[in-house]
Each structure stands twice: as C-alpha cells, then as structure tokens.
Design a protein around this motif. Structure first.
Motif, PDB file in Angstrom:
ATOM      1  N   GLU A   5      24.999 109.031  98.734  1.00 45.53           N
ATOM      2  CA  GLU A   5      23.599 109.441  98.616  1.00 45.53           C
ATOM      3  C   GLU A   5      22.867 108.601  97.567  1.00 45.53           C
ATOM      4  OE1 GLU A   5      20.833 113.264  97.347  1.00 45.53           O
ATOM      5  OE2 GLU A   5      23.014 113.468  97.282  1.00 45.53           O
ATOM      6  N   VAL A   6      23.479 108.435  96.405  1.00 44.03           N
ATOM      7  CA  VAL A   6      22.861 107.663  95.325  1.00 44.03           C
ATOM      8  C   VAL A   6      22.635 106.216  95.760  1.00 44.03           C
ATOM      9  CG1 VAL A   6      23.276 106.731  93.003  1.00 44.03           C
ATOM     10  CG2 VAL A   6      23.680 109.159  93.464  1.00 44.03           C
TER      11      VAL A   6
ATOM     12  N   LYS B  80      27.346 116.753 101.173  1.00 43.56           N
ATOM     13  CA  LYS B  80      27.829 116.921  99.804  1.00 43.56           C
ATOM     14  C   LYS B  80      27.721 118.395  99.397  1.00 43.56           C
ATOM     15  CE  LYS B  80      24.968 116.101  96.510  1.00 43.56           C
ATOM     16  NZ  LYS B  80      24.048 115.454  95.570  1.00 43.56           N
TER      17      LYS B  80
ATOM     18  N   ALA C 190      22.285 105.094  98.795  1.00 42.15           N
ATOM     19  CA  ALA C 190      21.234 105.062  99.816  1.00 42.15           C
ATOM     20  C   ALA C 190      19.856 105.197  99.182  1.00 42.15           C
ATOM     21  CB  ALA C 190      21.460 106.169 100.848  1.00 42.15           C
ATOM     22  N   ARG C 191      19.719 106.101  98.219  1.00 40.89           N
ATOM     23  CA  ARG C 191      18.421 106.272  97.549  1.00 40.89           C
ATOM     24  C   ARG C 191      18.012 105.007  96.792  1.00 40.89           C
ATOM     25  NH1 ARG C 191      16.698 111.164  98.495  1.00 40.89           N
ATOM     26  NH2 ARG C 191      18.123 112.920  98.629  1.00 40.89           N
TER      27      ARG C 191
ATOM     28  N   ALA D  87      18.399 104.023 105.230  1.00 39.84           N
ATOM     29  CA  ALA D  87      18.750 104.557 103.917  1.00 39.84           C
ATOM     30  C   ALA D  87      18.237 105.978 103.707  1.00 39.84           C
ATOM     31  CB  ALA D  87      18.233 103.635 102.819  1.00 39.84           C
ATOM     32  N   THR D  88      17.048 106.268 104.211  1.00 41.57           N
ATOM     33  CA  THR D  88      16.483 107.607 104.046  1.00 41.57           C
ATOM     34  C   THR D  88      17.347 108.640 104.758  1.00 41.57           C
ATOM     35  OG1 THR D  88      14.263 106.694 103.867  1.00 41.57           O
ATOM     36  CG2 THR D  88      14.434 109.034 104.431  1.00 41.57           C
TER      37      THR D  88
ATOM     38  N   ALA E  75      20.758 109.090 102.949  1.00 42.28           N
ATOM     39  CA  ALA E  75      20.631 109.932 101.757  1.00 42.28           C
ATOM     40  C   ALA E  75      20.494 111.406 102.137  1.00 42.28           C
ATOM     41  CB  ALA E  75      19.441 109.487 100.917  1.00 42.28           C
TER      42      ALA E  75
ATOM     43  N   ILE F 178      27.362 101.000 100.338  1.00 41.69           N
ATOM     44  CA  ILE F 178      27.833 102.135 101.137  1.00 41.69           C
ATOM     45  C   ILE F 178      29.040 101.740 101.968  1.00 41.69           C
ATOM     46  CG2 ILE F 178      27.201 103.699 103.026  1.00 41.69           C
ATOM     47  CD1 ILE F 178      24.379 103.771 101.734  1.00 41.69           C
TER      48      ILE F 178
ATOM     49  N   ALA G 223      23.922 112.634 103.695  1.00 45.36           N
ATOM     50  CA  ALA G 223      24.953 112.663 102.649  1.00 45.36           C
ATOM     51  C   ALA G 223      24.714 113.834 101.695  1.00 45.36           C
ATOM     52  CB  ALA G 223      24.977 111.340 101.888  1.00 45.36           C
ATOM     53  N   HIS G 224      23.460 114.095 101.359  1.00 45.84           N
ATOM     54  CA  HIS G 224      23.140 115.224 100.475  1.00 45.84           C
ATOM     55  C   HIS G 224      23.551 116.549 101.109  1.00 45.84           C
ATOM     56  CE1 HIS G 224      21.001 117.426  97.369  1.00 45.84           C
ATOM     57  NE2 HIS G 224      20.605 118.231  98.337  1.00 45.84           N
TER      58      HIS G 224
ATOM     59  N   ASP H  62      28.182 112.107  97.197  1.00 47.41           N
ATOM     60  CA  ASP H  62      27.159 111.910  96.178  1.00 47.41           C
ATOM     61  C   ASP H  62      26.951 110.421  95.924  1.00 47.41           C
ATOM     62  OD1 ASP H  62      25.336 112.943  94.053  1.00 47.41           O
ATOM     63  OD2 ASP H  62      26.768 111.875  92.767  1.00 47.41           O
TER      64      ASP H  62
END
Length: 105
Positions: free
Chosen positions: A67-68, A48, A70-71, A37-38, A41, A78, A44-45, A64
């Motif tokens: 990313e959200v 994005k 995953a965070r 997940a880290t 994120a 996902i 993806a950031h 986005d």
C-alpha cells in the motif's frame, strides 16, 4: 480476543477472510498488472485490514508495504514485495484454518 468477541463473531471473521481473500488477491494482482497505483493502494489497504483483524501480522505488514509503495507511485518496488507473497498468504490462511479448528473443537 476470542473470549471477548465470542465464537459466532470469530467464526464469521474467519469465514469472511477465507472466502473473500482469494478474490481480493485477484483484484490486487490485476491492479498491479495494470500499473494502477490507486487501485493497488485501495485493495492492499482493504486486505491489510482483514489480515490485521485476525492477527496475521506478517501478511498485514507485507500488504501495508505494498500500500505504501503504491501511494508513493513506486510500482517497481511492488514487484519485489510480491516475491513470496503467495506462499505467505497460503501459510496465513492455513494458520487461520488450523487455529479456528482447534478453538472450535
């Protein structure tokens, strides 16, 4: 805006986007498959931001959302967000290429 940034800078942005996105998407896919997940994120950031700089709102919005998710640790979400992602990216890349070609002429 093309007039503000100038042709050389826009060309560089387009080139970097088209050259780096496939590698970045591979990194994103690997992170998703690893359920990291880290990393999802982070990648993806980054992607994005690249899409946003070129005004690719639909692509940036989907990244986005990834990313959200995953965070939040919502890795199952996902998978649903990936549905149709490749087609969205290909469409976005084609728009960038076509637009740049038309502007550069």
């Amino acid at each position: 805006d093309f007039r503000i940034l100038g042709a050389a800078r826009v060309e560089r942005m387009v080139t970097v986007f088209l050259d780096s996105m496939p590698k970045g998407l591979g990194e994103l896919d690997a992170a998703i498959k690893a359920s990291d997940a880290t990393a999802v994120a982070f990648v993806a950031h980054r992607l994005k931001s690249a899409a946003g700089r070129l005004g690719l709102a639909k692509l940036a919005d989907r990244l986005d959302a990834i990313e959200v998710a995953a965070r939040a640790g919502a890795m199952a979400e996902i998978g649903a967000l990936q549905h149709g992602f490749d087609a969205l990216y290909r469409h976005s890349a084609r728009l960038v290429e076509e637009t740049w070609t038309a502007i550069a002429e």
